[in-house]
Each structure stands twice: as structure tokens, then as C-alpha cells.
Design an enzyme around this catalytic site. Structure first.
Site, PDB file in Angstrom:
ATOM      1  N   HIS A 143       0.963  -1.563   0.167  1.00 18.90           N
ATOM      2  CA  HIS A 143       0.250   0.083   0.043  1.00 18.90           C
ATOM      3  C   HIS A 143       0.826   1.218   0.220  1.00 18.90           C
ATOM      4  O   HIS A 143       1.084   2.236   1.095  1.00 18.90           O
ATOM      5  CB  HIS A 143      -0.581  -0.058   0.946  1.00 18.90           C
ATOM      6  N   GLU A 236     -12.790   2.212  -5.083  1.00 16.63           N
ATOM      7  CA  GLU A 236     -13.870   3.551  -5.542  1.00 16.63           C
ATOM      8  C   GLU A 236     -12.930   4.564  -6.632  1.00 16.63           C
ATOM      9  O   GLU A 236     -12.095   4.026  -6.749  1.00 16.63           O
ATOM     10  CB  GLU A 236     -13.496   4.011  -4.535  1.00 16.63           C
ATOM     11  N   TYR A 246     -12.490  10.849   2.866  1.00 11.57           N
ATOM     12  CA  TYR A 246     -12.477   9.791   1.595  1.00 11.57           C
ATOM     13  C   TYR A 246     -13.301   7.957   2.959  1.00 11.57           C
ATOM     14  O   TYR A 246     -13.439   7.153   2.262  1.00 11.57           O
ATOM     15  CB  TYR A 246     -12.119   9.996   0.971  1.00 11.57           C
TER      16      TYR A 246
END
Length: 365
Positions: A143, A236, A246
Site C-alpha cells: 500500500h 472506488e 473519504y
């Protein structure tokens, strides 16, 4: 099955357009897990390989040797040399920007953004300077995010992942995990960033509450569009607004790997933004671009194109009134993970396949 956020009703879809099937043409091959492509003058390409190499490809598809001058890169897992873009004034300044997983001396790493000049003979990188380093560094190989977009005002956006093991930090403003940042090209912080002057926040932050964005591009309205990976479902598309949250990991349309809710298992919460669109199951999106040319016919102009790592297709997304109304799969044989999708100066679409023998492919009308 592909699901839409509740507000995006299929009933608003416009009539189907005449199918267009561009022909994939291999421009270059022999690339080792390529991650990003940028466009140089005279039909040349600049490509990164995740294992820590950057190469120039000539118009005939000849792949050049690795460019010397790169900083040390933490290669492993999802980490390595990742995105690259060229300055919009490249013809005058020969400046390129690239992001990568930056190691420290204790086995940790974080996403970093650097700039350099490509030499006139395209043989090396000169004057490499790191202009941003993610804080804190984490002992994780996952990530990193790491997509770069130059804003209309010349500032730079950079997407930053939550590093997987530190997902809760995406909801804290005192760190760079799970954020999108905005900085000037010299690494300084623009005075109009939303959290400038707050003692409890990192001033580079533009938006927060993100998981892992591997695609970002400017929309037709000049705003930053991005895609991010959900955990198991819930990938998304978001259109970012300064200072907004978000939601990750408080709200998500995904679930834990192997099943089970994340947190309270909710999809909405006051003060947190809803995605423009989401996918269930996940397609593992990576690389995105808007088509601004008519090279594939007028029906494709303004469509959004997103690569899928999981299923190996390019998703052509039709939008109407700021909503997703239809999706169409290109290169749908699933033969290769699609890592990057970009529009070239010629108005054509180019994709990179994430393989040990990766390819740069042009979608020929």
C-alpha cells in the site's frame, strides 16, 4: 456483478454506443513488471520497472538500458520504482518526477517523490532531488499508493497508501498514511492547502481517509480524480475536494479478506464523502486517464479508462452529468494485469502490462 453507489442509477444510462474494438499493437516488450509510462518528445517513452529501473523506449520500440542516477529503492512486495511523469514544460526544462518506496536504515520504508533532469542524450538522470518523504516510515511492503498528477496551477498531487498495517492512521491528520498530498515542485507547501497552520495536521495533506490509490488523473473540470483499492470489494472512484475525508476505514463497501465486516461494517457516516462509483467484487484498478481526443470516434471522447489488475481488462467508463452510466471491457481476454493506462500526445491510448515480460501496448483504432 458490478454495483453502483445508490445515487448512480442505471436508469439514467444513455443509449448504448456503437461498439468500437481497437486493435492492440505491441510497441515494446521485455519490460520487467513495468509500472508507469510517460511521453517524451519525438515519439519516445519513459517507463519505470518496479524492480528499480527507468528506461527510454524509442519510437520503433527499442528498449534502452536502465538510466543511472536513481536513488536507492526498497524493492519487495508492492514496493519499488513506481510512477513517473514529465513536467508540462519538459521541452524547456527536461524535468521528470517519479515516486518510489524509500528505505530507511532500520528496514522500514515509505513513499517518496523525487525530481530530476533527463539528460539531453536521454542517457541518465541528473540532479536527483527528493522533494517529499512520507512520514512515518513503516515496516510494510504494501500500500504505497504512488500516483503523481501535475495540477493546472503547476503544483503536484501524490497519492499515499495506508501501508496496510496502519489503516487507522488514514483517519489521523498528524501523519501521511492514507492521504493525498499537494506540494510545489520544489517541495514547499502551498499556502492555500487546507490544513496549513493547524498544529495537529501535516500541511501537505490535501485529502484524507484513503486506502491505496494506484490511479489518478485530472478530470475535464480540472479536479483530481482517483481510484483506490477496496479490501475485498469496494474499489472506488473519487473526485477529490480539498480537505475532505473519504472515509477509510470507517466506511467502505468492501469487507475483510476471507469475509467479515470492517469496523462497524457501515457504508456512510456524517462528514465522510461517498465515492462517485464503486466495484463489488473488486477489479483491482490501476492506471486511469480521460480520453480527450476523437481518435476512436466521438462516442469515446470524454470517457474514463481504468486498468484492472485482477481481471486483466481496460474498463471504458461512460459518464453523464457527473455519474457513471455504462461500462465496457476492452482487452477482456484477461491475459495480463493492466498496470497503467495513459493517453499519448497522438491522442491514442497506451497500456502497460504488469508481467515479468511486460509490454507497452497501443490501442490502435
Amino acid at each position: 456483478m458490478v454495483l453502483l453507489a445508490p445515487a448512480l442509477a442505471w436508469a439514467q444510462a444513455k443509449p448504448a454506443t456503437t461498439p468500437v474494438a481497437p486493435r492492440p499493437v505491441v510497441v515494446a516488450s521485455g519490460l520487467e513488471n513495468p509500472w508507469a509510462v510517460a511521453f517524451l518528445p519525438s515519439g519516445r517513452f519513459l517507463v519505470t520497472e518496479r524492480l528499480g529501473r527507468m528506461r527510454v523506449i524509442d519510437p520503433e520500440g527499442k528498449v534502452g538500458p536502465p538510466l543511472p542516477g536513481l536513488p536507492k529503492v526498497a524493492v519487495g512486495g508492492q514496493g519499488g520504482l513506481l510512477d513517473v511523469i514529465v513536467d508540462r514544460d519538459f521541452a524547456a526544462n527536461r524535468m521528470v518526477y517519479f515516486c518510489y518506496s524509500e528505505p530507511d536504515t532500520e528496514g522500514r520504508s515509505g513513499t517518496a517523490l523525487a525530481k530530476a533532469q533527463l539528460s539531453v542524450d536521454r542517457a541518465r538522470l541528473d540532479g536527483v532531488q527528493v522533494i517529499f518523504s512520507q512520514s512515518p516510515k513503516v515496516a510494510s511492503r504494501n500500500h504505497f499508493g504512488c500516483r503523481i498528477v501535475e495540477a493546472p496551477d503547476g503544483t503536484l498531487y501524490l497519492t499515499l497508501g495506508d501501508r496496510f498495517s496502519r489503516k487507522d492512521d488514514a483517519q489521523k491528520l498528524d501523519n501521511h498514511l492514507g492521504k493525498v498530498i499537494r506540494i510545489a515542485k520544489d517541495g514547499t507547501v502551498p499556502a492555500d492547502n487546507p490544513f496549513v497552520g493547524r498544529a495537529d495536521a501535516q500541511p501537505q495533506i490535501w485529502t484524507w481517509g484513503h486506502r491505496n490509490s494506484q490511479g489518478a488523473t485530472l478530470g475535464p473540470d480540472g479536479r483530481l480524480w482517483m481510484i483506490e483499492h477496496g479490501p475485498q470489494g469496494g474499489d472506488e472512484i473519487n473526485v477529490l475536494q480539498a480537505g475532505r475525508n473519504y472515509g477509510w476505514p470507517v466506511i467502505t463497501y468492501g469487507e475483510n479478506y476471507g469475509g467479515g465486516k470492517i469496523g462497524d461494517g457501515i457504508t456512510a457516516y456524517d462528514g465522510m464523502e461517498q465515492p462517485l462509483h464503486y466495484w463489488v467484487p473488486s477489479i483491482a484498478p490501476s492506471g486511469m486517464t480521460f480520453l480527450t481526443s476523437d481518435r476512436y470516434g466521438r462516442a469515446w471522447r470524454g470517457n474514463l479508462f481504468v486498468g484492472s489488475l485482477k481481471f486483466g481488462f481496460v474498463d471504458r467508463i461512460e459518464l453523464q452529468g457527473g455519474k457513471v452510466v455504462a461500462e465496457h471491457r476492452l482487452l477482456a481476454d484477461g491475459g495480463a494485469r493492466i498496470r497503467d493506462v495513459r493517453q499519448g500526445p497522438d491522442g491514442l491510448l497506451y497500456v502497460l502490462t504488469d508481467q515479468s515480460n511486460g509490454q507497452l501496448i497501443r490501442l490502435q483504432p
